[in-house]
Motif scaffolding. Sequence first.
Motif, short mmCIF file in Angstrom:
data_model
loop_
_atom_site.label_atom_id
_atom_site.label_comp_id
_atom_site.label_asym_id
_atom_site.label_seq_id
_atom_site.Cartn_x
_atom_site.Cartn_y
_atom_site.Cartn_z
N UNK A 227 -7.28 6.68 -6.68
CA UNK A 227 -8.37 7.14 -5.47
C UNK A 227 -7.62 8.27 -5.06
N UNK A 228 -8.30 9.38 -4.95
CA UNK A 228 -7.60 10.58 -4.34
C UNK A 228 -8.15 10.93 -3.03
N UNK A 229 -7.22 11.56 -2.36
CA UNK A 229 -7.70 11.88 -0.85
C UNK A 229 -7.13 13.31 -0.71
N UNK A 230 -7.67 14.04 0.29
CA UNK A 230 -7.24 15.38 0.58
C UNK A 230 -6.25 15.23 1.79
N UNK A 231 -5.94 14.29 2.42
CA UNK A 231 -4.87 14.30 3.58
C UNK A 231 -4.31 12.98 3.70
N UNK A 232 -2.98 12.95 4.51
CA UNK A 232 -2.41 11.68 4.77
C UNK A 232 -3.25 10.75 5.91
N UNK A 233 -3.90 11.32 6.53
CA UNK A 233 -4.80 10.69 7.41
C UNK A 233 -6.10 9.99 6.55
N UNK A 234 -6.48 10.82 5.86
CA UNK A 234 -7.65 10.06 5.02
C UNK A 234 -6.92 8.91 4.12
N UNK A 235 -6.04 9.34 3.67
CA UNK A 235 -5.20 8.25 2.73
C UNK A 235 -5.06 6.88 3.82
N UNK A 236 -4.56 7.22 4.88
CA UNK A 236 -4.20 5.96 5.71
C UNK A 236 -5.69 5.16 6.11
N UNK A 237 -6.71 5.91 6.37
CA UNK A 237 -8.02 5.34 6.67
C UNK A 237 -8.57 4.51 5.12
N UNK A 238 -8.32 5.08 4.14
CA UNK A 238 -8.66 4.60 2.85
C UNK A 238 -7.81 3.19 2.85
N UNK B 74 0.82 -1.21 -0.07
CA UNK B 74 0.10 0.06 -0.05
C UNK B 74 0.78 1.23 0.03
N UNK B 75 0.24 2.32 -0.70
CA UNK B 75 1.34 3.32 -0.70
C UNK B 75 0.50 4.77 -1.00
N UNK B 76 0.95 5.76 -0.36
CA UNK B 76 0.13 7.22 -0.65
C UNK B 76 1.20 8.07 -1.10
N UNK B 77 0.72 8.68 -2.29
CA UNK B 77 1.73 9.81 -2.56
C UNK B 77 1.21 11.03 -2.75
N UNK B 78 1.72 11.83 -1.80
CA UNK B 78 1.51 13.39 -2.03
C UNK B 78 1.89 14.27 -3.00
N UNK B 79 0.93 14.57 -3.54
CA UNK B 79 1.43 15.15 -5.01
C UNK B 79 1.00 16.73 -4.93
N UNK C 148 -2.06 -6.93 -4.85
CA UNK C 148 -3.26 -6.87 -4.17
C UNK C 148 -2.99 -5.84 -3.20
N UNK C 149 -2.44 -4.99 -3.47
CA UNK C 149 -2.22 -3.52 -2.69
C UNK C 149 -3.18 -2.42 -3.36
N UNK C 150 -2.76 -1.42 -2.77
CA UNK C 150 -3.37 0.00 -3.30
C UNK C 150 -2.62 1.11 -3.55
N UNK C 151 -2.88 2.09 -4.20
CA UNK C 151 -2.24 3.31 -4.19
C UNK C 151 -3.55 4.56 -4.17
N UNK C 152 -2.97 5.54 -3.31
CA UNK C 152 -3.90 6.73 -3.20
C UNK C 152 -3.10 8.01 -3.44
#
Length: 114
Positions: A99-110, A43-48, A73-77
């Motif tokens: 998947x697009x979120x507005x914050x790191x916390x939101x990304x973690x939850x997703x 799983x990864x979240x990329x702050x752009x 089997x993972x996901x990217x936000x």
Amino acid sequence: MTYNNKTRDDILFLNLQGDLIGEDKGAALVELINDKINEGIVHSAIDISELRYINSSGIGVLITILTKFRNKGGELVLIKPSDSVSKLLIITKLNAIFHITNSEEEAMEQLKRA
């Protein structure tokens, strides 16, 4: 383009700054992703939010990263795209794929639900 990364709760967080145009940094970024996947991180979240510009090669880098995580089997936000990058994601219809979120916390939850 410059980037930094950290791992928290088995999630890779990346922060990209500058222009994502698929130059050598794009290849280095994909290599980092491969290393993290080999370590078991899927799983990864990329702050752009600090990405000024992205071209077709840069989009290719993001799609490659997304594909690598989903194949395991993972996901990217994506976190908080800038206005110009957000418009590009809408025009190319990639906002329906990422998947697009507005914050790191939101990304973690997703990602925890993924």
